[in-house]
Design a protein around this motif. Sequence first.
Motif, PDB file in Angstrom:
ATOM      1  N   MET A 144      20.367  71.644  10.499  1.00 59.78           N
ATOM      2  CA  MET A 144      19.022  71.681   9.932  1.00 59.78           C
ATOM      3  C   MET A 144      17.954  71.413  11.002  1.00 59.78           C
ATOM      4  O   MET A 144      16.892  72.049  11.012  1.00 59.78           O
ATOM      5  CB  MET A 144      18.912  70.636   8.806  1.00 59.78           C
ATOM      6  CG  MET A 144      19.708  70.981   7.563  1.00 59.78           C
ATOM      7  SD  MET A 144      19.686  69.649   6.333  1.00 59.78           S
ATOM      8  CE  MET A 144      17.958  69.710   5.833  1.00 59.78           C
ATOM      9  N   SER A 145      18.244  70.477  11.889  1.00 56.65           N
ATOM     10  CA  SER A 145      17.292  70.149  12.951  1.00 56.65           C
ATOM     11  C   SER A 145      17.041  71.346  13.867  1.00 56.65           C
ATOM     12  O   SER A 145      15.893  71.665  14.203  1.00 56.65           O
ATOM     13  CB  SER A 145      17.826  68.960  13.759  1.00 56.65           C
ATOM     14  OG  SER A 145      16.957  68.658  14.833  1.00 56.65           O
ATOM     15  N   ALA A 147      17.582  74.551  13.132  1.00 57.17           N
ATOM     16  CA  ALA A 147      16.926  75.612  12.368  1.00 57.17           C
ATOM     17  C   ALA A 147      15.427  75.337  12.216  1.00 57.17           C
ATOM     18  O   ALA A 147      14.595  76.248  12.344  1.00 57.17           O
ATOM     19  CB  ALA A 147      17.590  75.762  11.004  1.00 57.17           C
ATOM     20  N   LEU A 148      15.057  74.099  11.947  1.00 59.54           N
ATOM     21  CA  LEU A 148      13.643  73.738  11.809  1.00 59.54           C
ATOM     22  C   LEU A 148      12.891  73.915  13.118  1.00 59.54           C
ATOM     23  O   LEU A 148      11.744  74.378  13.135  1.00 59.54           O
ATOM     24  CB  LEU A 148      13.521  72.286  11.320  1.00 59.54           C
ATOM     25  CG  LEU A 148      13.765  72.050   9.826  1.00 59.54           C
ATOM     26  CD1 LEU A 148      13.825  70.562   9.521  1.00 59.54           C
ATOM     27  CD2 LEU A 148      12.667  72.719   8.996  1.00 59.54           C
ATOM     28  N   GLU A 149      13.511  73.558  14.210  1.00 65.77           N
ATOM     29  CA  GLU A 149      12.882  73.736  15.519  1.00 65.77           C
ATOM     30  C   GLU A 149      12.614  75.222  15.778  1.00 65.77           C
ATOM     31  O   GLU A 149      11.540  75.594  16.289  1.00 65.77           O
ATOM     32  CB  GLU A 149      13.775  73.164  16.620  1.00 65.77           C
ATOM     33  CG  GLU A 149      13.806  71.651  16.678  1.00 65.77           C
ATOM     34  CD  GLU A 149      14.702  71.134  17.778  1.00 65.77           C
ATOM     35  OE1 GLU A 149      15.194  71.959  18.581  1.00 65.77           O
ATOM     36  OE2 GLU A 149      14.920  69.906  17.842  1.00 65.77           O
ATOM     37  N   ASN A 150      13.565  76.058  15.435  1.00 71.06           N
ATOM     38  CA  ASN A 150      13.387  77.506  15.634  1.00 71.06           C
ATOM     39  C   ASN A 150      12.240  78.040  14.765  1.00 71.06           C
ATOM     40  O   ASN A 150      11.440  78.869  15.216  1.00 71.06           O
ATOM     41  CB  ASN A 150      14.680  78.259  15.305  1.00 71.06           C
ATOM     42  CG  ASN A 150      15.774  77.995  16.328  1.00 71.06           C
ATOM     43  OD1 ASN A 150      15.487  77.677  17.490  1.00 71.06           O
ATOM     44  ND2 ASN A 150      17.024  78.136  15.906  1.00 71.06           N
ATOM     45  N   ILE A 151      12.156  77.568  13.518  1.00 71.06           N
ATOM     46  CA  ILE A 151      11.087  78.019  12.624  1.00 71.06           C
ATOM     47  C   ILE A 151       9.729  77.553  13.134  1.00 71.06           C
ATOM     48  O   ILE A 151       8.751  78.309  13.156  1.00 71.06           O
ATOM     49  CB  ILE A 151      11.351  77.511  11.191  1.00 71.06           C
ATOM     50  CG1 ILE A 151      12.577  78.205  10.596  1.00 71.06           C
ATOM     51  CG2 ILE A 151      10.120  77.754  10.302  1.00 71.06           C
ATOM     52  CD1 ILE A 151      13.004  77.663   9.244  1.00 71.06           C
ATOM     53  N   LEU A 152       9.657  76.295  13.576  1.00 70.85           N
ATOM     54  CA  LEU A 152       8.395  75.748  14.080  1.00 70.85           C
ATOM     55  C   LEU A 152       7.957  76.415  15.386  1.00 70.85           C
ATOM     56  O   LEU A 152       6.760  76.472  15.694  1.00 70.85           O
ATOM     57  CB  LEU A 152       8.530  74.233  14.293  1.00 70.85           C
ATOM     58  CG  LEU A 152       8.686  73.399  13.013  1.00 70.85           C
ATOM     59  CD1 LEU A 152       8.966  71.939  13.345  1.00 70.85           C
ATOM     60  CD2 LEU A 152       7.431  73.516  12.140  1.00 70.85           C
ATOM     61  N   ASN A 162      17.575  81.351  10.143  1.00 75.77           N
ATOM     62  CA  ASN A 162      17.351  79.903  10.134  1.00 75.77           C
ATOM     63  C   ASN A 162      17.183  79.374   8.707  1.00 75.77           C
ATOM     64  O   ASN A 162      17.644  78.265   8.385  1.00 75.77           O
ATOM     65  CB  ASN A 162      16.117  79.550  10.966  1.00 75.77           C
ATOM     66  CG  ASN A 162      16.367  79.737  12.447  1.00 75.77           C
ATOM     67  OD1 ASN A 162      17.414  79.360  12.966  1.00 75.77           O
ATOM     68  ND2 ASN A 162      15.406  80.336  13.148  1.00 75.77           N
ATOM     69  N   ILE A 163      16.536  80.153   7.841  1.00 77.78           N
ATOM     70  CA  ILE A 163      16.410  79.761   6.436  1.00 77.78           C
ATOM     71  C   ILE A 163      17.793  79.672   5.799  1.00 77.78           C
ATOM     72  O   ILE A 163      18.088  78.759   5.008  1.00 77.78           O
ATOM     73  CB  ILE A 163      15.517  80.764   5.664  1.00 77.78           C
ATOM     74  CG1 ILE A 163      14.053  80.631   6.096  1.00 77.78           C
ATOM     75  CG2 ILE A 163      15.634  80.539   4.153  1.00 77.78           C
ATOM     76  CD1 ILE A 163      13.440  79.292   5.772  1.00 77.78           C
ATOM     77  N   LEU A 166      19.427  76.475   6.876  1.00 77.72           N
ATOM     78  CA  LEU A 166      18.862  75.350   6.123  1.00 77.72           C
ATOM     79  C   LEU A 166      19.471  75.264   4.718  1.00 77.72           C
ATOM     80  O   LEU A 166      19.830  74.181   4.239  1.00 77.72           O
ATOM     81  CB  LEU A 166      17.345  75.484   6.032  1.00 77.72           C
ATOM     82  CG  LEU A 166      16.541  75.146   7.295  1.00 77.72           C
ATOM     83  CD1 LEU A 166      15.058  75.489   7.087  1.00 77.72           C
ATOM     84  CD2 LEU A 166      16.689  73.668   7.631  1.00 77.72           C
TER      85      LEU A 166
END
Length: 202
Positions: A144-145, A147-152, A162-163, A166
Amino acid sequence: MLDEHLIALEGSQVHLEKILEGLNEGVVLFKKGPKLSDTLVVFFNSSALKLLGEASLHDSRIPLPQVFREPECMQWIESGPTEDFRLDRKDEVLSLRRKLIESENITYILITIEDITRRTRLEETRQKFISNMSHELKTPITSMSIALENILDGNSYNFQQNIGILGRSIERMKQLIEDLSDLSGIETAANLVKEDLLNLDD
């Protein structure tokens, strides 16, 4: 008068034996001798017979070492500690409690036996689950960490991927929480159905 007293005494003994027969816990009463080999069974209930087996309790007047053959158990009975004794036998785990009873210059040893196999296995499962929990949680949290970094970072190319990561990580964490809840429920149920062991301190 004496005959009436004896009849009342025998009636009380029969009543007590009926009470002990109704217990889920095993009860074995020994008449203490000068040595363990001279300490003989004078009473046992059907629960004790079921837990210990006919090889150990096939009749009264059996010496104690034939009922409890394990050296550590015999030492525990002889030394008279206050704490319970855990007896591991094949696929079952038994908890023993001991009480000395003095009556008319005769010493009796009362042993109660409780089958704690299910509770022990449950505790082992619980401990194993808790020890693995940190490892099991680490994987979805790390995913999750990342994936969130990639989205941000605004990487739209891998946005759907990435979704998906998550979503899968969240589902994995939900499953872990449900497993923990199920384990807690089983443990609570086991405690609720467990009846109180015969109180030897009364």
